[in-house]
Design an enzyme around this catalytic site. Structure first.
Site, PDB file in Angstrom:
ATOM      1  N   HIS A 290       0.875  -1.308  -0.022  1.00 52.56           N
ATOM      2  CA  HIS A 290      -0.105  -0.063   0.072  1.00 52.56           C
ATOM      3  C   HIS A 290       0.878   1.452   0.062  1.00 52.56           C
ATOM      4  O   HIS A 290       1.840   1.515   0.740  1.00 52.56           O
ATOM      5  CB  HIS A 290      -1.134   0.104   1.188  1.00 52.56           C
ATOM      6  N   ASP A 302       5.961   1.010   7.186  1.00 56.48           N
ATOM      7  CA  ASP A 302       4.663   0.910   6.897  1.00 56.48           C
ATOM      8  C   ASP A 302       4.147   1.929   5.918  1.00 56.48           C
ATOM      9  O   ASP A 302       3.648   3.163   6.557  1.00 56.48           O
ATOM     10  CB  ASP A 302       3.803   0.963   8.204  1.00 56.48           C
ATOM     11  N   GLU A 336      -5.296   1.867   2.526  1.00 55.45           N
ATOM     12  CA  GLU A 336      -5.041   0.599   3.441  1.00 55.45           C
ATOM     13  C   GLU A 336      -5.140   1.333   4.777  1.00 55.45           C
ATOM     14  O   GLU A 336      -5.916   0.797   5.595  1.00 55.45           O
ATOM     15  CB  GLU A 336      -3.951  -0.190   3.286  1.00 55.45           C
ATOM     16  N   GLU A 337      -4.583   2.194   5.061  1.00 55.82           N
ATOM     17  CA  GLU A 337      -4.707   2.716   6.627  1.00 55.82           C
ATOM     18  C   GLU A 337      -6.007   3.031   7.334  1.00 55.82           C
ATOM     19  O   GLU A 337      -6.028   2.744   8.244  1.00 55.82           O
ATOM     20  CB  GLU A 337      -3.596   3.782   6.932  1.00 55.82           C
ATOM     21  N   ASP A 364       3.375  -6.157   3.800  1.00 57.38           N
ATOM     22  CA  ASP A 364       3.149  -5.037   4.531  1.00 57.38           C
ATOM     23  C   ASP A 364       3.408  -5.487   5.857  1.00 57.38           C
ATOM     24  O   ASP A 364       2.328  -5.190   6.952  1.00 57.38           O
ATOM     25  CB  ASP A 364       1.532  -4.673   4.401  1.00 57.38           C
ATOM     26  N   HIS A 435       3.071   3.371  12.906  1.00 49.89           N
ATOM     27  CA  HIS A 435       2.222   4.257  13.013  1.00 49.89           C
ATOM     28  C   HIS A 435       2.772   5.741  13.922  1.00 49.89           C
ATOM     29  O   HIS A 435       1.782   6.236  14.756  1.00 49.89           O
ATOM     30  CB  HIS A 435       0.661   3.841  13.568  1.00 49.89           C
TER      31      HIS A 435
END
Length: 495
Positions: A290, A302, A336-337, A364, A435
């Site tokens: 992604h 990520d 995606e997130e 991922d 994140h």
């Protein structure tokens, strides 16, 4: 950084194509593969794929372009749009045909965010280090002040009943290793919405982290379209422990100020590229990652690492003197997130050809070293792929994982019974920075990234070139929802 400082030696690359037998697998197939004929993979091709992936340093250089050059890429942002154009330019430079496909994405914007534990008779006040959760509404401009109630599970929340009305629900947990992510992700993803239904005024969630230097971890939370919505934020593990200690001694009040906003959906794109197969171009091996990231950090692990792994696999396969039997298609998904809109859009746009997708992969789980190969397929999958594993021996990845392959963005392919495969990477430290503001290029080890890129390129080629295809798995018993949980592969556990 000079290439020689971070790539592997050419001597190691040569070891990988020596034809050594793969290590024993962790589990045996229940039935024989589709064909019993002896097969020897083309090791000369392995030298052209694995060798350059290890020695050229191209994947790390490209990751630097994405993270340092583009930066954060939350869906609907200028960074996300710039990343789409960057990917198109990069594929063109690699000689790989590429195009965009439209996706309508949510546009959530982070604003002011601060919090504090208010002073009481027992203690002075304390600041809270926090990040609003994606999808959270704002507080009133003057903020939200309320008493805190602690729960450690969704069941405990339900048991409190009216006890949460007007309060800030604090979701605490005990995540300490990567495998815990799947156990506790529901507290962040569903907890605030359930608290809102119970009458809570707000929600705080302990960061889903395996390490912290008072660094909060954001992530997505989901509210029902017609249901109540409350301000929700993640707090650092240190502040979670502080709240827990203070709550043991008596009532605690917290003030939150969140200025986030939900704007109208934005136009965006998936980026799709492919190398047409020489014999069976209608059969597709899909590899993906992604392109979006959260708005904190630069999304290096990520999912910048996954993006450059699959792009580099395509670049190297495109340079081969002869294309593989089947078409290799790359998809860089958007959103995606905080929505999975890209994954769903691809499945809808390509519904007519999903029966011809013979394998799909989503990378991922960060840029760690490769540790094995995973599958989700019918009987005989391991036996079919096993002869191809010898080039992965020196990478430490010539074995099959006990976990099934999967991924959030490829989960919409489950009803079509598309077989899944993956290169499992070492994710033991992935949730240290996941994140957060700290998910930056310096956290990715260049040699580990090179090794996983090499493994991704080779396994992709193997499934595109193999005389036979994986047996399609059984269809799921129920709609897959967001994704099956299979930690520590983050994509399989949701966003």
């Amino acid at each position: 950084m000079p290439v020689s400082t971070f790539i592997l030696s050419s001597s190691l690359a040569l070891q990988l194509v020596s034809g050594a037998a793969p290590v024993a697998t962790k589990s045996a197939p229940t039935k024989p593969a589709q064909t019993a004929k002896a097969f020897t993979p083309p090791l000369a091709v392995a030298e052209k794929l694995v060798g350059p992936a290890l020695t050229e340093g191209h994947s790390y250089a490209r990751l630097a372009e994405l993270t340092d050059g583009i930066g954060p890429r939350l869906s609907g942002s200028e960074g996300a749009a710039a990343a789409v154009q960057w990917a198109l330019r990069s594929f063109k430079a690699d000689g790989v045909k590429a195009w965009t496909e439209p996706v309508k994405v949510p546009r959530w914007v982070r604003g002011e965010e601060r919090g504090e534990v208010l002073a009481s008779e027992r203690t002075r006040g304390h600041p809270l280090f926090l990040l609003a959760l994606g999808g959270s509404p704002p507080t009133a401009p003057e903020g939200l002040t309320a008493e805190v109630v602690e729960v450690t599970s969704l069941e405990a929340l339900a048991a409190l009943g009216d006890g949460v009305k007007g309060k800030i629900v604090f979701f605490n947990h005990t995540m300490s290793v990567a495998a815990d992510y799947g156990r506790f992700a529901g507290l962040r993803g569903r907890g605030p919405a359930l608290a809102a239904k119970a009458g809570a005024a707000g929600a705080l969630v302990r960061s889903l982290a395996t390490a912290s230097l008072r660094t909060p971890h954001t992530g997505s939370t989901r509210f029902e379209d017609e249901g109540p919505r409350i301000p929700a934020a993640s707090i650092t593990t240190e502040d979670a422990d502080l709240l827990h200690r203070q709550l043991e001694k008596g009532a605690v009040r917290v003030k939150l100020v969140l200025g986030c906003s939900e704007l109208p959906d934005a136009d965006s794109h998936n980026v799709v590229a492919e190398i047409r197969g020489r014999e069976k171009p209608q059969e597709i091996v899909l590899i993906s990652a992604h392109l979006d990231s959260w708005d904190v950090g630069t999304g290096a692990h990520d999912d910048g690492a996954g993006v450059v792994m699959v792009m580099e696999a395509a670049r190297l396969i495109a340079k081969l003197p002869q294309a593989p039997r089947r078409t290799v298609r790359v998809v860089l998904y958007m959103n995606e997130e905080n929505g999975l809109r890209g994954g769903r859009a691809y499945a809808e746009a390509h519904a007519a050809e999903l029966s011809r997708h013979v394998a799909a992969m989503e990378m991922d789980a960060g840029g760690g070293r490769p540790v094995g190969v995973s599958l989700r397929a019918g009987a005989g999958g391991q036996e079919l792929l096993k002869p191809w594993l010898s080039p992965l021996v020196a990478l430490g990845a010539a074995n099959f994982s006990a976990r099934e392959a999967g991924g959030a963005d490829i989960s919409p392919l489950l009803p079509a019974r598309v077989p899944f495969f993956g290169v499992e990477v070492d994710s033991s430290r992935y949730f240290d920075v996941h994140h957060t503001h700290a998910d930056t290029l310096d956290k990715v080890d260049p040699q580990d990234l090179a090794r996983s890129t090499a493994a991704t390129a080779w396994v992709t080629y193997a499934l595109a070139e193999s005389p036979d295809t994986l047996v399609r798995p059984e269809a799921p018993a129920a709609p897959p929802g967001s994704a099956p949980v299979a930690a520590p592969q983050k994509a399989s556990a949701g966003h």
